[in-house]
Design a protein around this motif. Structure first.
Motif, PDB file in Angstrom:
ATOM      1  N   ALA A  17       0.828  -1.207   0.000  1.00  0.00           N
ATOM      2  CA  ALA A  17       0.000   0.000   0.000  1.00  0.00           C
ATOM      3  C   ALA A  17       0.864   1.259   0.000  1.00  0.00           C
ATOM      4  CB  ALA A  17      -0.937   0.001   1.201  1.00  0.00           C
ATOM      5  N   ARG A  18       1.918   1.284   0.796  1.00  0.00           N
ATOM      6  CA  ARG A  18       2.804   2.453   0.850  1.00  0.00           C
ATOM      7  C   ARG A  18       3.474   2.684  -0.495  1.00  0.00           C
ATOM      8  NH1 ARG A  18       5.571   0.850   6.648  1.00  0.00           N
ATOM      9  NH2 ARG A  18       3.712   1.251   7.910  1.00  0.00           N
ATOM     10  N   ILE A  19       3.918   1.621  -1.113  1.00  0.00           N
ATOM     11  CA  ILE A  19       4.555   1.722  -2.427  1.00  0.00           C
ATOM     12  C   ILE A  19       3.546   2.234  -3.456  1.00  0.00           C
ATOM     13  CG2 ILE A  19       5.547   0.368  -4.324  1.00  0.00           C
ATOM     14  CD1 ILE A  19       6.881  -1.384  -2.135  1.00  0.00           C
ATOM     15  N   ALA A  20       2.329   1.715  -3.423  1.00  0.00           N
ATOM     16  CA  ALA A  20       1.304   2.114  -4.394  1.00  0.00           C
ATOM     17  C   ALA A  20       0.964   3.596  -4.263  1.00  0.00           C
ATOM     18  CB  ALA A  20       0.059   1.251  -4.221  1.00  0.00           C
ATOM     19  N   VAL A  21       0.784   4.086  -3.040  1.00  0.00           N
ATOM     20  CA  VAL A  21       0.442   5.492  -2.820  1.00  0.00           C
ATOM     21  C   VAL A  21       1.609   6.385  -3.232  1.00  0.00           C
ATOM     22  CG1 VAL A  21      -0.069   7.251  -1.069  1.00  0.00           C
ATOM     23  CG2 VAL A  21      -1.263   5.050  -1.022  1.00  0.00           C
ATOM     24  N   LEU A  22       2.813   6.016  -2.829  1.00  0.00           N
ATOM     25  CA  LEU A  22       3.982   6.818  -3.189  1.00  0.00           C
ATOM     26  C   LEU A  22       4.189   6.831  -4.700  1.00  0.00           C
ATOM     27  CD1 LEU A  22       5.795   8.503  -1.413  1.00  0.00           C
ATOM     28  CD2 LEU A  22       7.431   6.636  -1.373  1.00  0.00           C
ATOM     29  N   ASN A  23       3.868   5.743  -5.363  1.00  0.00           N
ATOM     30  CA  ASN A  23       3.970   5.678  -6.816  1.00  0.00           C
ATOM     31  C   ASN A  23       3.000   6.663  -7.471  1.00  0.00           C
ATOM     32  OD1 ASN A  23       5.077   4.495  -9.243  1.00  0.00           O
ATOM     33  ND2 ASN A  23       3.091   3.505  -9.495  1.00  0.00           N
ATOM     34  N   VAL A  24       1.771   6.730  -6.971  1.00  0.00           N
ATOM     35  CA  VAL A  24       0.791   7.677  -7.504  1.00  0.00           C
ATOM     36  C   VAL A  24       1.297   9.110  -7.332  1.00  0.00           C
ATOM     37  CG1 VAL A  24      -1.525   8.657  -7.142  1.00  0.00           C
ATOM     38  CG2 VAL A  24      -1.221   6.175  -7.224  1.00  0.00           C
ATOM     39  N   LEU A  25       1.812   9.439  -6.138  1.00  0.00           N
ATOM     40  CA  LEU A  25       2.285  10.797  -5.875  1.00  0.00           C
ATOM     41  C   LEU A  25       3.541  11.128  -6.671  1.00  0.00           C
ATOM     42  CD1 LEU A  25       1.573  11.006  -2.057  1.00  0.00           C
ATOM     43  CD2 LEU A  25       0.353  12.177  -3.908  1.00  0.00           C
ATOM     44  N   THR A  26       4.389  10.150  -6.898  1.00  0.00           N
ATOM     45  CA  THR A  26       5.598  10.366  -7.687  1.00  0.00           C
ATOM     46  C   THR A  26       5.260  10.711  -9.133  1.00  0.00           C
ATOM     47  OG1 THR A  26       6.855   8.847  -6.291  1.00  0.00           O
ATOM     48  CG2 THR A  26       7.763   9.298  -8.461  1.00  0.00           C
ATOM     49  N   ASN A  27       4.209  10.114  -9.652  1.00  0.00           N
ATOM     50  CA  ASN A  27       3.823  10.341 -11.048  1.00  0.00           C
ATOM     51  C   ASN A  27       2.868  11.516 -11.241  1.00  0.00           C
ATOM     52  OD1 ASN A  27       5.364   8.197 -12.153  1.00  0.00           O
ATOM     53  ND2 ASN A  27       3.868   6.760 -11.323  1.00  0.00           N
ATOM     54  N   HIS A  34      -6.919  13.038  -1.117  1.00  0.00           N
ATOM     55  CA  HIS A  34      -7.153  11.631  -0.817  1.00  0.00           C
ATOM     56  C   HIS A  34      -8.052  11.012  -1.882  1.00  0.00           C
ATOM     57  CE1 HIS A  34      -9.641   8.403   0.960  1.00  0.00           C
ATOM     58  NE2 HIS A  34      -8.485   7.993   1.452  1.00  0.00           N
ATOM     59  N   SER A  35      -9.129  11.698  -2.236  1.00  0.00           N
ATOM     60  CA  SER A  35     -10.062  11.131  -3.218  1.00  0.00           C
ATOM     61  C   SER A  35      -9.417  10.992  -4.600  1.00  0.00           C
ATOM     62  CB  SER A  35     -11.346  11.949  -3.289  1.00  0.00           C
ATOM     63  OG  SER A  35     -11.071  13.273  -3.667  1.00  0.00           O
ATOM     64  N   GLU A  36      -8.547  11.925  -4.972  1.00  0.00           N
ATOM     65  CA  GLU A  36      -7.853  11.823  -6.259  1.00  0.00           C
ATOM     66  C   GLU A  36      -6.883  10.637  -6.264  1.00  0.00           C
ATOM     67  OE1 GLU A  36      -7.749  16.490  -7.673  1.00  0.00           O
ATOM     68  OE2 GLU A  36      -6.358  15.825  -6.109  1.00  0.00           O
ATOM     69  N   ILE A  37      -6.221  10.416  -5.147  1.00  0.00           N
ATOM     70  CA  ILE A  37      -5.316   9.267  -5.023  1.00  0.00           C
ATOM     71  C   ILE A  37      -6.119   7.977  -5.092  1.00  0.00           C
ATOM     72  CG2 ILE A  37      -3.720   8.052  -3.467  1.00  0.00           C
ATOM     73  CD1 ILE A  37      -2.934  10.916  -2.442  1.00  0.00           C
ATOM     74  N   LEU A  38      -7.214   7.929  -4.334  1.00  0.00           N
ATOM     75  CA  LEU A  38      -8.076   6.748  -4.331  1.00  0.00           C
ATOM     76  C   LEU A  38      -8.607   6.454  -5.730  1.00  0.00           C
ATOM     77  CD1 LEU A  38      -9.266   4.638  -2.392  1.00  0.00           C
ATOM     78  CD2 LEU A  38     -11.199   6.186  -2.037  1.00  0.00           C
ATOM     79  N   PHE A  77      -1.759  16.143  -0.992  1.00  0.00           N
ATOM     80  CA  PHE A  77      -0.488  15.519  -0.643  1.00  0.00           C
ATOM     81  C   PHE A  77       0.459  15.566  -1.826  1.00  0.00           C
ATOM     82  CE2 PHE A  77      -3.859  13.804   1.901  1.00  0.00           C
ATOM     83  CZ  PHE A  77      -3.335  13.806   3.182  1.00  0.00           C
ATOM     84  N   GLN A  78       1.736  15.747  -1.512  1.00  0.00           N
ATOM     85  CA  GLN A  78       2.742  15.823  -2.550  1.00  0.00           C
ATOM     86  C   GLN A  78       4.029  15.185  -2.045  1.00  0.00           C
ATOM     87  OE1 GLN A  78       3.722  19.855  -3.842  1.00  0.00           O
ATOM     88  NE2 GLN A  78       3.605  19.102  -5.944  1.00  0.00           N
ATOM     89  N   LEU A  79       4.753  14.574  -2.954  1.00  0.00           N
ATOM     90  CA  LEU A  79       6.037  13.970  -2.628  1.00  0.00           C
ATOM     91  C   LEU A  79       6.972  15.056  -2.121  1.00  0.00           C
ATOM     92  CD1 LEU A  79       7.550  11.207  -2.891  1.00  0.00           C
ATOM     93  CD2 LEU A  79       8.430  12.086  -5.043  1.00  0.00           C
ATOM     94  N   SER A  80       7.677  14.809  -1.044  1.00  0.00           N
ATOM     95  CA  SER A  80       8.631  15.780  -0.529  1.00  0.00           C
ATOM     96  C   SER A  80       9.813  15.884  -1.482  1.00  0.00           C
ATOM     97  CB  SER A  80       9.118  15.383   0.867  1.00  0.00           C
ATOM     98  OG  SER A  80       8.063  15.478   1.788  1.00  0.00           O
ATOM     99  N   GLN A  81      10.313  17.093  -1.641  1.00  0.00           N
ATOM    100  CA  GLN A  81      11.457  17.325  -2.532  1.00  0.00           C
ATOM    101  C   GLN A  81      12.761  16.846  -1.911  1.00  0.00           C
ATOM    102  OE1 GLN A  81      11.199  18.557  -5.704  1.00  0.00           O
ATOM    103  NE2 GLN A  81       9.018  18.331  -5.334  1.00  0.00           N
TER     104      GLN A  81
END
Length: 151
Positions: A17-27, A34-38, A77-81
């Protein structure tokens, strides 16, 4: 950077789950709610909305992502730089990463896109900082992005 490397550098345990969420934010091109990620993870049926909330909280707590106050008090939410690999040995990792998220955000009032502006950072008088420990700063500038600002 590969997703698994982010967890390795941080010394943190990855889960599917952590990998999947981070993958969405990375791309993503900008911060996501939250709803856009979901919605982007809808094909992965094993992750429900509660799991995604928990993952977002965990990723935020460990400074792998940061949250930005969005419209109607909804977080984006956004990936930290920054990354754990940038930290000097024997330094306070959490404080280092928390300090890096002290910048402004541009919010498009038309499409909702959020962009971090790292060049704009607040300056506080020393007497204020002596009396108060700043943990995070949220500066929001609202207007129209270049895509929406057509005459």
């Amino acid at each position: 950077m590969k997703i698994q490397q982010i967890f390795t550098d941080a010394g943190l345990r990855s889960t599917k789950a952590r990998i999947a969420v981070l993958n969405v934010l990375t791309n993503a091109n900008s911060a996501l709610s939250h709803s856009e990620i979901l919605e982007q993870m809808s094909s992965q049926k094993e992750f429900d909305r509660v799991t995604i909330y928990r993952v977002l909280d965990w990723l935020t707590e460990h400074h792998l992502i940061h949250k930005i106050s969005g419209e109607n008090r909804a977080w984006k939410f956004q990936l930290s730089q920054s990354s754990y690999s940038q930290i000097e040995p024997d330094s306070d990792k959490k404080q280092f990463l928390a300090n890096l998220h002290q910048h402004a955000h541009l919010h498009c009032t038309s499409c909702g896109k959020v962009t971090c502006i790292h060049e704009l950072k607040p300056q506080f008088p020393k007497q204020v900082l002596a009396q108060y420990h700043v943990e995070s700063i949220d500066i929001n500038i609202k207007g129209l992005c270049s895509d929406c600002n057509h005459p």
